[in-house]
Each structure stands twice: as structure tokens, then as C-alpha cells.
Design a protein around this motif. Structure first.
Motif, PDB file in Angstrom:
ATOM      1  N   UNK A 124       0.824  -0.990   0.000  1.00  0.00           N
ATOM      2  CA  UNK A 124       0.006   0.059  -0.127  1.00  0.00           C
ATOM      3  C   UNK A 124       0.984   1.168   0.014  1.00  0.00           C
ATOM      4  N   UNK A 125       0.068   2.495  -0.074  1.00  0.00           N
ATOM      5  CA  UNK A 125       0.638   3.619  -0.343  1.00  0.00           C
ATOM      6  C   UNK A 125      -0.079   4.646   0.586  1.00  0.00           C
ATOM      7  N   UNK A 126       0.614   5.564   0.982  1.00  0.00           N
ATOM      8  CA  UNK A 126      -0.124   6.543   1.785  1.00  0.00           C
ATOM      9  C   UNK A 126       0.631   7.747   1.776  1.00  0.00           C
ATOM     10  N   UNK A 127       0.079   9.140   1.757  1.00  0.00           N
ATOM     11  CA  UNK A 127       0.365  10.421   1.654  1.00  0.00           C
ATOM     12  C   UNK A 127      -0.164  11.455   2.442  1.00  0.00           C
ATOM     13  N   UNK A 128       0.771  12.074   3.022  1.00  0.00           N
ATOM     14  CA  UNK A 128       0.375  13.476   3.826  1.00  0.00           C
ATOM     15  C   UNK A 128       1.194  14.746   3.260  1.00  0.00           C
ATOM     16  N   UNK A 129       0.527  15.880   3.520  1.00  0.00           N
ATOM     17  CA  UNK A 129       1.298  17.001   2.981  1.00  0.00           C
ATOM     18  C   UNK A 129       2.579  17.097   3.661  1.00  0.00           C
ATOM     19  N   UNK A 130       2.527  16.940   5.051  1.00  0.00           N
ATOM     20  CA  UNK A 130       3.785  16.981   5.903  1.00  0.00           C
ATOM     21  C   UNK A 130       4.616  15.597   5.971  1.00  0.00           C
ATOM     22  N   UNK A 131       3.801  14.481   6.052  1.00  0.00           N
ATOM     23  CA  UNK A 131       4.711  13.399   5.918  1.00  0.00           C
ATOM     24  C   UNK A 131       5.269  12.939   4.544  1.00  0.00           C
ATOM     25  N   UNK A 132       4.579  13.326   3.465  1.00  0.00           N
ATOM     26  CA  UNK A 132       4.871  12.939   1.974  1.00  0.00           C
ATOM     27  C   UNK A 132       4.698  11.522   1.805  1.00  0.00           C
ATOM     28  N   UNK A 133       5.151  10.836   0.816  1.00  0.00           N
ATOM     29  CA  UNK A 133       4.813   9.887   0.200  1.00  0.00           C
ATOM     30  C   UNK A 133       5.311   8.400   1.223  1.00  0.00           C
ATOM     31  N   UNK A 134       4.619   7.486   1.486  1.00  0.00           N
ATOM     32  CA  UNK A 134       5.050   6.367   2.244  1.00  0.00           C
ATOM     33  C   UNK A 134       4.645   4.823   1.798  1.00  0.00           C
ATOM     34  N   UNK A 135       5.333   4.015   1.769  1.00  0.00           N
ATOM     35  CA  UNK A 135       5.033   2.664   1.431  1.00  0.00           C
ATOM     36  C   UNK A 135       4.999   1.773   2.433  1.00  0.00           C
ATOM     37  N   UNK A 136       4.060   0.964   2.125  1.00  0.00           N
ATOM     38  CA  UNK A 136       3.880  -0.139   3.390  1.00  0.00           C
ATOM     39  C   UNK A 136       3.525  -1.440   2.695  1.00  0.00           C
ATOM     40  N   UNK A 137       4.033  -2.508   3.142  1.00  0.00           N
ATOM     41  CA  UNK A 137       4.101  -4.069   2.643  1.00  0.00           C
ATOM     42  C   UNK A 137       3.965  -4.903   3.868  1.00  0.00           C
ATOM     43  N   UNK A 138       3.230  -5.882   3.804  1.00  0.00           N
ATOM     44  CA  UNK A 138       3.218  -7.164   4.702  1.00  0.00           C
ATOM     45  C   UNK A 138       3.077  -8.250   3.873  1.00  0.00           C
ATOM     46  N   UNK A 139       3.505  -9.371   4.752  1.00  0.00           N
ATOM     47  CA  UNK A 139       3.284 -10.803   4.226  1.00  0.00           C
ATOM     48  C   UNK A 139       2.776 -11.590   5.448  1.00  0.00           C
ATOM     49  N   UNK A 140       1.904 -12.257   5.336  1.00  0.00           N
ATOM     50  CA  UNK A 140       1.385 -13.159   6.438  1.00  0.00           C
ATOM     51  C   UNK A 140       1.079 -14.524   6.157  1.00  0.00           C
ATOM     52  N   UNK A 141       1.410 -15.519   6.948  1.00  0.00           N
ATOM     53  CA  UNK A 141       1.169 -16.812   6.761  1.00  0.00           C
ATOM     54  C   UNK A 141       0.246 -17.260   7.723  1.00  0.00           C
ATOM     55  N   UNK A 142      -0.909 -17.712   7.374  1.00  0.00           N
ATOM     56  CA  UNK A 142      -1.989 -18.227   8.302  1.00  0.00           C
ATOM     57  C   UNK A 142      -1.850 -19.833   8.747  1.00  0.00           C
ATOM     58  N   UNK A 143      -2.146 -20.107  10.017  1.00  0.00           N
ATOM     59  CA  UNK A 143      -2.236 -21.928  10.193  1.00  0.00           C
ATOM     60  C   UNK A 143      -0.664 -22.161   9.839  1.00  0.00           C
ATOM     61  N   UNK A 144       0.288 -21.675  10.141  1.00  0.00           N
ATOM     62  CA  UNK A 144       1.682 -21.997   9.783  1.00  0.00           C
ATOM     63  C   UNK A 144       1.930 -23.217  10.500  1.00  0.00           C
ATOM     64  N   UNK A 145       1.435 -23.430  11.456  1.00  0.00           N
ATOM     65  CA  UNK A 145       1.744 -25.067  12.172  1.00  0.00           C
ATOM     66  C   UNK A 145       0.477 -25.760  12.044  1.00  0.00           C
ATOM     67  N   UNK A 146      -0.538 -25.488  11.288  1.00  0.00           N
ATOM     68  CA  UNK A 146      -1.505 -26.464  11.422  1.00  0.00           C
ATOM     69  C   UNK A 146      -2.648 -26.360  12.586  1.00  0.00           C
ATOM     70  N   UNK A 147      -2.432 -25.752  13.525  1.00  0.00           N
ATOM     71  CA  UNK A 147      -3.115 -25.424  14.827  1.00  0.00           C
ATOM     72  C   UNK A 147      -3.520 -23.958  14.814  1.00  0.00           C
ATOM     73  N   UNK A 201      -3.560  24.393   4.192  1.00  0.00           N
ATOM     74  CA  UNK A 201      -4.276  22.948   3.989  1.00  0.00           C
ATOM     75  C   UNK A 201      -3.415  21.771   4.018  1.00  0.00           C
ATOM     76  N   UNK A 202      -4.094  20.505   4.472  1.00  0.00           N
ATOM     77  CA  UNK A 202      -3.312  19.562   4.222  1.00  0.00           C
ATOM     78  C   UNK A 202      -3.976  18.399   3.530  1.00  0.00           C
ATOM     79  N   UNK A 203      -3.318  17.650   2.676  1.00  0.00           N
ATOM     80  CA  UNK A 203      -3.922  16.596   1.915  1.00  0.00           C
ATOM     81  C   UNK A 203      -3.369  15.271   2.396  1.00  0.00           C
ATOM     82  N   UNK A 204      -4.501  14.184   2.565  1.00  0.00           N
ATOM     83  CA  UNK A 204      -4.287  12.866   2.898  1.00  0.00           C
ATOM     84  C   UNK A 204      -4.804  11.839   2.011  1.00  0.00           C
ATOM     85  N   UNK A 205      -3.977  10.869   1.595  1.00  0.00           N
ATOM     86  CA  UNK A 205      -4.394   9.806   0.845  1.00  0.00           C
ATOM     87  C   UNK A 205      -4.102   8.528   1.552  1.00  0.00           C
TER      88      UNK A 205
END
Length: 615
Positions: free
Chosen positions: A286-309, A605-609
Motif C-alpha cells: 500500500x501507499x499513503x500520502x500526507x502534506x507533511x509526511x510525504x509519500x510512504x510505502x507499506x508492505x506486509x506478508x502473512x502466513x496463516x495456520x503455519x503450524x496447522x493449529x 491546508x493538508x492533503x491525506x491519501x
């Protein structure tokens, strides 16, 4: 449900009439006397059909018969909205047909009665006003067939919560009092006895050994064998299991019931719960943007039920102009008992903002105990090692000096947290309450340091249409406090800051509150925020919002609500996706601060995405 079937049947009959009588198409259809858009659309559907070039046969008798049939179909539509005295007339010429409608007075609902065919002595135990509250209808209010169907569904749900798993509701019977312009509705129900659960059968469709996952599923079932059926507990278990992210489908069915030979008012049946496993690996960017924070990138990876339990493993990364962070998370369930989650993580954070520059690494492990679906409490241990350069009183040369003194924070904390969440969805809540609070005392090079924080938000649906709740009022409040010895020097990153995308949006990131002569925010030892937002959904994809927020950070240990508050306002747009709403906000401060030399502190003003609602 029979009630819904009756409504659908009525609608289907009207549709069939439309097909039979409107196979011809008029170039112009004029409908007079109806202003309500919903009613007008349904009325027009009975008079217009696109499947033929001409509605006129040339035979006056045939055409008059067709119009009479259309009139009867339109009257059925008007009756479904309570206009039982409405009159409809129609006429046509070469290229236009005109319907003149006189709605007259609309009937109101006067009474709701429930008749139990197989148990005349049974009663819900509700007075008339309580029954109206249960079905969310006001006495002497207007009603239509859709609402009548909803009333039947709510009565059916309530009976399910009282143990009647096999209650059967017939079509509602309407008694029309034309002298008083009132409607009385009777719902006939066959209870089929209160149901006692025999046993619960769990079927799991999983790529791994389903026997490993069965204890995880059973520990989230709140009913017991040989107790009275409760539909609410069924829904709670389905919600709880779906929220784990492990399952794509949870289906609960009942086996055929048998009447108890000794007690005819009791029936027996088993519950079959089928759980189908979802794809176990999830990647999101994902991406996010704020007038003062500027552009930001986010990434995640999840493995559900990794042990079968049921255990879950994941990573989360953030990269922006001011922040670089990474987290590795692992959650183990039912470690020491039922409905538990042991959530552990290690993290690294590098944050360089106008006020401070901090590098920290740490860990956290909290054991959460769930009480039902909505409430949980947790405690555990956390540790942190950090170095913070306080930039408030430094000029650019001092900041770049590698020998500049940094505040060290090496401590172990014992967090205690509570969470309550009765909302319907995480990223776009339509109704319910969400609240959290934490108290964390720290032990280490800073003695007698305790940080407290809490936030609560509530969501109220006000208008409904086919797009869930087309208008929602959302409100929130946030409070925080730091308790410490006066001799302790707290790293500035441990102080409270406000302003930004998930705070008072009229002010830039961390810009809300006291500042120094260099426009650098000082932070505070306490914080208070409050805000409200109106969310209006225009259609399936687009929504608009208006918001007003205020707050401040304080040098005192306890915040002083509504004292020296700073406010912001704005509007935004939402684009709804299956993953959640994409938001774009434009926010303004009510008052732009200036330094002694006249230079402005706050942006116009401030813009946020971002993705998801602001709160």
C-alpha cells in the motif's frame, strides 16, 4: 422465511403482470401524482417495457385491456407502500400514454400481533412498545412490504435467540381499517419446540491434517452440548472464526429435529459446523500520502495456520521520508487455555522528524484473553533499547554533529491492555463501538515511568439504502498521560504528539500543540483529542465525508480537555473497494499560527491519501 417468500411472490406477480401486459413499448410514458423516487421507479416498471417497438395493437379493446392490467399492477405497488385508497387512471394516444395517480392518505401501522399455532400460551414476554422496539418500528408510522419482511426476520432472529431453532413463520396477515387509515399485522408462527443441542459435529476442509485444527475451532464455540440452542451464540462463533483470517467459509446447519416424546415443547437436534480453509498466504502492498509526511510505502506478508493449529506468522515494513521500520510477528492461540492469543513481535524503528531522531529496537509479548467476541484483556512484557537525539534546541550544524548527545532509553515494561470492539468491519465500520486502553509501567534507566493511553470511537447509521448504511456519523476521543519522577529526562519520542492523518487532520504531522521559535513541535506529557465525521455514500463506489476535529497536547501530567483546544475541519472522498475504502481528505486549520516575525507555522491546508477510514 415465509414472510420474505410472500413479499418476493408479490413482487414476482407484479413482474409477471408487467411481462404479460407490457410487451409493447410506448415512446413516452407520463406518470403524474407520484413524487417519491423509489415509488415512482417501481410504478414506472409496471408501465414501461423495453422488449417491443410498439405498445399499441390498433385494437381499442385490446389496448384498453392492457392499460387496465397495468393499472392493477400499479395499484399493487401503491398498496405495498400503504396507499390502499389510491386511484389510478390511464389514457393513451398515438405516441404517449398518461397515468394519473391520486395517492390519497397513506395508512399507518397500528398493531403487531404474533400468534403461535402450536403453543397458544407462549409469549415473547414483551409489551407492545417493547415489541415495536424489537422490530425497530415506531407505532403509528408508515410501513411498506420491505419493512414487513424485515419485521418478520427480526422476530425470527429473536425466536432463535430464545431457543427456537426450527420456528416457521407464515406470510403476514394484514387487517386494514379504512375508517381509521390503520393497518394491523399478524405474524403466525409454528414454534416446533425449543431445541436442545445434542452434539456439535465439526467438519474442516484443510490442506493440512484437519484434526490439528479442530481444537482451535472448538475453542471458539461458545455453546455446549445438551444446552438450549441460541442463534446469537452461533453468529458469535462464526464471526470469531472468520476474524482469524484462516477460513474462507463458516457454515452452521442443524440436523433434522425430533420432538421429545415426554415433553412435546422440546425438540432435539445436532449442530454441524463446516469450516473451509482460506488461502494461507497473504501479501499486501500500500501507499499513503500526507502534506507533511510525504509519500510512504507499506508492505506486509502473512502466513496463516503455519503450524496447522491456527498459529499466524507475518512481517510488516514501512518506508517513508521520515520513517523506516520493520516488524516480525507471531501469534499462538490457546497457549494456556481457551480463547487466548499469545501475540509476540520484534521490531526495529528509525524515525527522523523535526523534533527528534530516534533509533530503537525492541520486543513485545502479550497474552490476550478473549471474553466473548467483543471484549479482551491482555498483559505481558515488552523491552526496548533506543537512542534519541533531541533536535528541539539544536540548529542544523549541531544536528549533523556525530558527537551530539543522545538520550538512551533501556527499559522493560509490563503492559496491561483492554480492547472492546462491536463494530461490523475493521476498515469501514458502519455501526458499533470500538475502544482500547493501555497502561505500561517501565523499569530500567528511567524509574517510576508509566504511560497511559486510551481511545474510543462510535459509529451510528442514520440512513439506509442498498449500499449498506448510506449515512454514518462517526465520533472519537483520545486521551493520554505520562506519570514520571520530575528528575527523569524522558526521550522526546516518548512524549505525546498530535496532528496528522489519524489525528486532527487540519494540522500537519505532530504539528498540533506547543512549538518553539523554530516551528518545532515540543510534544507534551498528556494529550486530548475529539472529533466527528459524517460519511455519506453516494453509490456503490463513491462516498463523501465532512469532518471537524480538535485537540491539544499539554505539558501537565493530566490533560485539560477543551482548554487551549486547536480545531480543524475539512472534507474528503471515499472510493470503496473490496479491501476497504481509499480515502482522500482535504483539511484546514481553523486558525493558522504565526511566529513573532510573522512567518506562518501551519499550512493553509493538508492533503491525506490512505486506505481505510481515519478512525
Amino acid at each position: 422465511m415465509s414472510c420474505m417468500n410472500w413479499i418476493q411472490k408479490s413482487a414476482a406477480m407484479g413482474f409477471v403482470v408487467c411481462l404479460k401486459t407490457s410487451l409493447l413499448f410506448a415512446q413516452t410514458v407520463v406518470i403524474n401524482g407520484v413524487s417519491d423516487p423509489q415509488i415512482l421507479k417501481l410504478v414506472r416498471s409496471q408501465a414501461v417495457s423495453p422488449w417491443s417497438q410498439s405498445r399499441f395493437s390498433g385494437d381499442a379493446t385490446t389496448d384498453r385491456c392492457r392499460l387496465d392490467n397495468d393499472i392493477e399492477a400499479i395499484k399493487l405497488v401503491l398498496h405495498s407502500f400503504g396507499y390502499f385508497d389510491a386511484t389510478v387512471s390511464a389514457d393513451f394516444n398515438h405516441d404517449q400514454e398518461t397515468f394519473e395517480i391520486d395517492l390519497k392518505e397513506r395508512y399507518k401501522i397500528d398493531n403487531i400481533t404474533i400468534v403461535y399455532e402450536d403453543d397458544e400460551n407462549y409469549s415473547l414476554g414483551l409489551r407492545m412498545n417493547q415489541l415495536f422496539d424489537l422490530v425497530d418500528i415506531k407505532m403509528n408510522s408508515y410501513i411498506d412490504t420491505q419493512r414487513l419482511a424485515e419485521v418478520g426476520e427480526k422476530i425470527d432472529q429473536y425466536l432463535g435467540q430464545q431457543g427456537f431453532a426450527f420456528a416457521h413463520m407464515y406470510q403476514p396477515e394484514l387487517k386494514i381499517d379504512k375508517s381509521k387509515k390503520k393497518i394491523s399485522v399478524t405474524y403466525r408462527v409454528k414454534l416446533n419446540g425449543r431445541t436442545i443441542i445434542g452434539k456439535t459435529i465439526v467438519k474442516i476442509k484443510s490442506k493440512k491434517d484437519p484434526r490439528l485444527l479442530e481444537p482451535f475451532v472448538r475453542n471458539r464455540i461458545t455453546w455446549h452440548d445438551n444446552e438450549i440452542y441460541d442463534a446469537e451464540k452461533i453468529e458469535e462463533a462464526k464471526t470469531c472464526l472468520m476474524d482469524t483470517g484462516i477460513f474462507a467459509l463458516i457454515d452452521v446447519t442443524m440436523t433434522d429435529h425430533t420432538i421429545d416424546p415426554k415433553t412435546p415443547k422440546i425438540s432435539h437436534a445436532n449442530i454441524v459446523l463446516t469450516a473451509e480453509e482460506a488461502p494461507l498466504r497473504d501479501v499486501s502492498v500500500g501507499v499513503k500520502y500526507g502534506t507533511s509526511e510525504k509519500l510512504g510505502l507499506l508492505a506486509s506478508w502473512t502466513h496463516y495456520n503455519i503450524d496447522g493449529k491456527g498459529s499466524r506468522f507475518g512481517t510488516l515494513f514501512e518506508l517513508s521520508k521520515h520513517t523506516k521500520s520493520g516488524r516480525v510477528k507471531y501469534s499462538n492461540f490457546d497457549t494456556f487455555g481457551k480463547a487466548q492469543e499469545l501475540a509476540s513481535q520484534v521490531f526495529y524503528l528509525k524515525e527522523n522528524v523535526a523534533t527528534y531522531d530516534v533509533s530503537k529496537a525492541g520486543m513485545e509479548s502479550i497474552l490476550w484473553q478473549n471474553f466473548g467476541v467483543h471484549f479482551k484483556v491482555g498483559t505481558g512484557i515488552c523491552g526496548e533499547r533506543s537512542k534519541t537525539l533531541d533536535k528541539v534546541d539544536l540548529d542544523e550544524t549541531d544536528i549533523q554533529d556525530p558527537t551530539a548527545e543522545k538520550v538512551k532509553f533501556n527499559a522493560v515494561g509490563v503492559p496491561l491492555g483492554i480492547n472492546f470492539d462491536s463494530t461490523d468491519t475493521f476498515l469501514d465500520p458502519q455501526r458499533g463501538i470500538r475502544g482500547s486502553g493501555t497502561i505500561t509501567p517501565y523499569f530500567g534507566n528511567l524509574k517510576n515511568l508509566t504511560i497511559l493511553s486510551g481511545k474510543v470511537a462510535a459509529y451510528f447509521p442514520f440512513k439506509q439504502n442498498t449500499f449498506k448504511n448510506s449515512m454514518v456519523i462517526a465520533v472519537y476521543s483520545k486521551v493520554g498521560s505520562i506519570l514520571r519522577d520530575a528528575n527523569n529526562v524522558i526521550p522526546r519520542d516518548k512524549l505525546f504528539f498530535a496532528g496528522g492523518a489519524n489525528s486532527v487532520r487540519g494540522y500537519g504531522n505532530q504539528k498540533l500543540g506547543p512549538i518553539n521559535k523554530n516551528k518545532k513541535p515540543l510534544g507534551g506529557e498528556s494529550v486530548f483529542e475529539i472529533g466527528a465525521e459524517t460519511r455519506y455514500r453516494l453509490n456503490e463506489k463513491i462516498g463523501l465525508v465532512l469532518f471537524f476535529e480538535g485537540g491539544n497536547v499539554y505539558s501537565s501530567k493530566i490533560p485539560n480537555p477543551f482548554h487551549d483546544m486547536m480545531f480543524g475541519y475539512g472534507f474528503g472522498m471515499r472510493y470503496y473497494t473490496p479491501l476497504g475504502p481509499v480515502r482522500i481528505d482535504l483539511a484546514f486549520p481553523t486558525k493558522r499560527r504565526k511566529l513573532d516575525d510573522g512567518k506562518p507555522v501551519d499550512s493553509r491546508f493538508n492533503i491525506y491519501i490512505s486506505v481505510g477510514q481515519a478512525f
